[in-house]
Enzyme design. Sequence first.
Site, mmCIF file in Angstrom:
data_model
loop_
_atom_site.group_PDB
_atom_site.id
_atom_site.type_symbol
_atom_site.label_atom_id
_atom_site.label_comp_id
_atom_site.label_asym_id
_atom_site.label_seq_id
_atom_site.Cartn_x
_atom_site.Cartn_y
_atom_site.Cartn_z
ATOM 1 N N CYS A 1 0.834 -1.206 0.000
ATOM 2 C CA CYS A 1 0.000 0.000 0.000
ATOM 3 C C CYS A 1 0.868 1.256 0.000
ATOM 4 O O CYS A 1 0.618 2.207 -0.739
ATOM 5 C CB CYS A 1 -0.917 -0.009 1.219
ATOM 6 S SG CYS A 1 -2.079 1.361 1.297
ATOM 7 N N CYS B 1 -6.412 -3.287 7.277
ATOM 8 C CA CYS B 1 -7.624 -2.476 7.157
ATOM 9 C C CYS B 1 -8.774 -3.175 6.456
ATOM 10 O O CYS B 1 -9.938 -2.953 6.784
ATOM 11 C CB CYS B 1 -7.312 -1.152 6.469
ATOM 12 S SG CYS B 1 -6.751 -1.298 4.760
#
Length: 394
Positions: A116, A213
């Site tokens: 990410c 997440c």
Amino acid sequence: MTTPLNSLDIAKPPAATRVVAAMSGGVDSSVVAALLKREGYDVIGVTLQLYDHGAAVHRAGACCAGQDIHDARRVAEAIGIPHYVLDYESRFRDAVIERFAESYLAGETPIPCVECNRTVKFRDLLGLARELGADALATGHYVVSRDLGTGHRGLFRAADAARDQSYFLYATTQEQLDLLRFPLGSIDKAQTRALAAELGLGIADKPDSQDICFVPNGRYADVIEKLKPGASRPGEIVHLDGRVLGRHDGVLRYTVGQRKGLGLSAAEPLYVLRLDADLARVIVGPREALGVREIRLRDVNWLGDLSLDALPVEGLDVAVRVRSTRAPREARLMRDEDGLKIELASDEEGVSPGQACVIYTDAGPDARVLGGGTILRPPLAMLTPAPAFAHAQP
């Protein structure tokens, strides 16, 4: 007259320095935005929506969705800066979630936070910062960047060793690093929370994000099954000595070094030593067989001054981390006909393919990050003792 450097090492007055603050809605990034605003910088807050926020509005331990986006917007309003929410959901799915699933199905244990940072957060968000005419992109990571006096910046471990996030940022490119700033690298979390209270942000006691997440409650296997229906194959759990000890429901449910949850009845404690996705096989054995002295890497990102092509024949003394929770350990960086090789000074347990091996100048608290890469699966012959079924490998 030469313009002095401001607190971000930029030769401009703060008011003439535009900074994009990446705001996840958490305490750290909120404090960064508020501090920069208080210092007089031209701050623009940007929050990325990375996945369907409807499913995460009320879930604690997440980031970049629902309540966090609301919190980021509220902080931006309170400190008086413009704030934008960008829908990067499709980018995040392609660059991070899909690769995460594919890596697990290949018998690896990936780190989606690294991917990410490498892609969506730094590559794409930095591109946006440049479009907005920003001089810097500031984040709430606990890591230090410094001017090296060469026209470039270096990446160093944070002052708070317990919070140091340099392990997750090794894949940052030099171009990205030169634009990035990390204002929290020299303080600890307690000081950050105190600053949040002092600045009146209303989130000083907000819990830290804990889970990946997009993985509710840590059940990553459920997410992968949903993304890749039927892709996980059941198979055998095999001891190093060749005995078949049991069955499993898919290699994606295991990781190297795992002891609990194997569902085996054995006279000795057994650990996962290797995941063979091609043969749908989980290989187990005694703890002493977990020890690794040599690591090979792929997808290497290098931030050192010395070119990798110029490594001395005898190698370079470094320190490495193979897990985010472990301190750097002494090693030697070598190059041979097969590429880069890490030789560890002592056995390291639980070295898992797909995880990161991050390379530092030394094992000290202020060590500089030289780079790192993704750990490759070692040949079966490197397991000690060598497995009785090694000849059966394709």
